[in-house]
Scaffold this motif. Sequence first.
Motif, PDB file in Angstrom:
ATOM      1  N   LEU A 102      -6.528  -7.638   6.399  1.00 37.70           N
ATOM      2  CA  LEU A 102      -7.960  -7.546   6.120  1.00 37.70           C
ATOM      3  C   LEU A 102      -8.798  -7.911   7.334  1.00 37.70           C
ATOM      4  O   LEU A 102      -9.973  -7.523   7.422  1.00 37.70           O
ATOM      5  CB  LEU A 102      -8.337  -8.484   4.966  1.00 37.70           C
ATOM      6  N   VAL A 103      -8.239  -8.679   8.246  1.00 39.59           N
ATOM      7  CA  VAL A 103      -8.994  -9.212   9.381  1.00 39.59           C
ATOM      8  C   VAL A 103      -8.367  -8.768  10.696  1.00 39.59           C
ATOM      9  O   VAL A 103      -7.158  -8.540  10.782  1.00 39.59           O
ATOM     10  CB  VAL A 103      -9.039 -10.757   9.330  1.00 39.59           C
ATOM     11  N   THR A 104      -9.213  -8.640  11.710  1.00 38.78           N
ATOM     12  CA  THR A 104      -8.714  -8.388  13.057  1.00 38.78           C
ATOM     13  C   THR A 104      -8.199  -9.704  13.640  1.00 38.78           C
ATOM     14  O   THR A 104      -8.423 -10.780  13.083  1.00 38.78           O
ATOM     15  CB  THR A 104      -9.822  -7.832  13.947  1.00 38.78           C
ATOM     16  N   GLU A 105      -7.534  -9.623  14.760  1.00 40.86           N
ATOM     17  CA  GLU A 105      -7.054 -10.846  15.407  1.00 40.86           C
ATOM     18  C   GLU A 105      -8.216 -11.758  15.795  1.00 40.86           C
ATOM     19  O   GLU A 105      -8.113 -12.987  15.688  1.00 40.86           O
ATOM     20  CB  GLU A 105      -6.220 -10.483  16.647  1.00 40.86           C
ATOM     21  N   GLN A 106      -9.323 -11.154  16.236  1.00 39.01           N
ATOM     22  CA  GLN A 106     -10.491 -11.948  16.603  1.00 39.01           C
ATOM     23  C   GLN A 106     -11.095 -12.643  15.375  1.00 39.01           C
ATOM     24  O   GLN A 106     -11.487 -13.811  15.436  1.00 39.01           O
ATOM     25  CB  GLN A 106     -11.550 -11.056  17.273  1.00 39.01           C
ATOM     26  N   GLU A 107     -11.179 -11.916  14.253  1.00 38.82           N
ATOM     27  CA  GLU A 107     -11.723 -12.505  13.025  1.00 38.82           C
ATOM     28  C   GLU A 107     -10.808 -13.600  12.489  1.00 38.82           C
ATOM     29  O   GLU A 107     -11.279 -14.636  12.009  1.00 38.82           O
ATOM     30  CB  GLU A 107     -11.907 -11.405  11.978  1.00 38.82           C
ATOM     31  N   LYS A 108      -9.520 -13.378  12.586  1.00 39.80           N
ATOM     32  CA  LYS A 108      -8.558 -14.400  12.136  1.00 39.80           C
ATOM     33  C   LYS A 108      -8.688 -15.670  12.971  1.00 39.80           C
ATOM     34  O   LYS A 108      -8.693 -16.790  12.438  1.00 39.80           O
ATOM     35  CB  LYS A 108      -7.140 -13.841  12.213  1.00 39.80           C
ATOM     36  N   ALA A 109      -8.818 -15.490  14.286  1.00 38.72           N
ATOM     37  CA  ALA A 109      -8.968 -16.651  15.172  1.00 38.72           C
ATOM     38  C   ALA A 109     -10.279 -17.387  14.906  1.00 38.72           C
ATOM     39  O   ALA A 109     -10.366 -18.613  15.074  1.00 38.72           O
ATOM     40  CB  ALA A 109      -8.893 -16.199  16.626  1.00 38.72           C
TER      41      ALA A 109
END
Length: 420
Positions: free
Chosen positions: A303-310
Amino acid sequence: MFMNIKLSKILLNSVVISVFVTGCTTSSDMTQEEPMVNSNATQDSATSTIKVDPSLPPLPIEKTGKIEVLPAKYPESWMFVDESSFTSMFGGKVIILDINEPKQSKRIKGTADKNLLGNFAAAKTRPEFYIVESFHSRGSRGPKIDVLAIYDKVTLTPIKEITLEHTRLQSLPRRDAVTLSADEKFLYIANFSPAASFTVVNLDTHEVVGTVGTPGCVLPFPTGKYSVTSICSNGSLLTTILDENGLKSSQQRVAPFFDTDKTPIFERPAYIDNIAYFPSFEGEIHAIDLSAEVATYKGKWSLVTEQEKAAGWRPGGLAIADTDEQGLMYVVMNPNGFDGSQTHGGEQIWVFDVKTQSRIAVIDAPNWAVSVAVTRGKDPMLVVSNAEMNLDIINPRTGKLIKTISDFGNITPLVIHKAY
């Protein structure tokens, strides 16, 4: 104005009391010339002088009230509100609510009691809904009894009450604690006593067929025609295959697809075309195909990009996801997620196209989202149970708040269900 009316009533009452008192005589006021009247004799005399005139028409039958019934097919804007009454748990209920009704006095279409965090499910094709609830013999203590109450959805009267032998799952409300087979012949009830199992009820006869043990695996997700898939503590799935009579035929396991310690998932999927989409705590989606006799794992996506997850974006809430009839999935998202925040809710609802596995819209929750639901139809409305335990009604195409619904008997409306 109010004070004048109230004062007038007080004065009027005073006059009536004064007249009553001054119009009465006491024994000390009576004299020999004023003998006491025999009241019984007076009544007998009055009765004997009353004559019935046969020429008069009979009195009309007095109306004693009007009994309303609901339509056999509920409108698309109607929803079942699972009011758990979490502060007491004795006043829980299911509220049938029309979220499009502008008049507050007409918004509630009916209610049904749901005691001690009862579980709820509604049929799509049968004129029924189902509540599994519990009662103690002394209210909050004493021997406990678990029952299945079957309600007529038109009259809201109980059709039958069935005593259950096994302890039903008693937890925060969820949509999958009670489920129905694809043809709605069988009802499946999750048990936890603490051994895990599910009870099968034949809805044609309204009789219990039996109970199937599912060691280490919980919840009855309907699969195929008469199969039930449960999610297991080791990250696997267990599919129980039933025969035409609802009895266990066999059980098969699906290999583990997540780690319950490292990559836990929510056991609250969203459904589209017999695919169950299970979100993980960190934002992955696991797709389980429930269309065949045995469940099949179809893979995962994020559901999330790596940037959003971080940055900390994660799913969160209670009923965290739902779908519309156009095949879109709505998920509550928290921008400040951490290990343990999975129940906290979120400040946005993200909309996903599951076919392309991509996000197509972001909707700001007006007042912190706890749970989400979507109405039926071509133009669905998004219903959000918010942090103040009211309902925010949102247009998902524009993301704009339409209205906030409160004062409908809500204490803790934690889960909203589509109505059919």
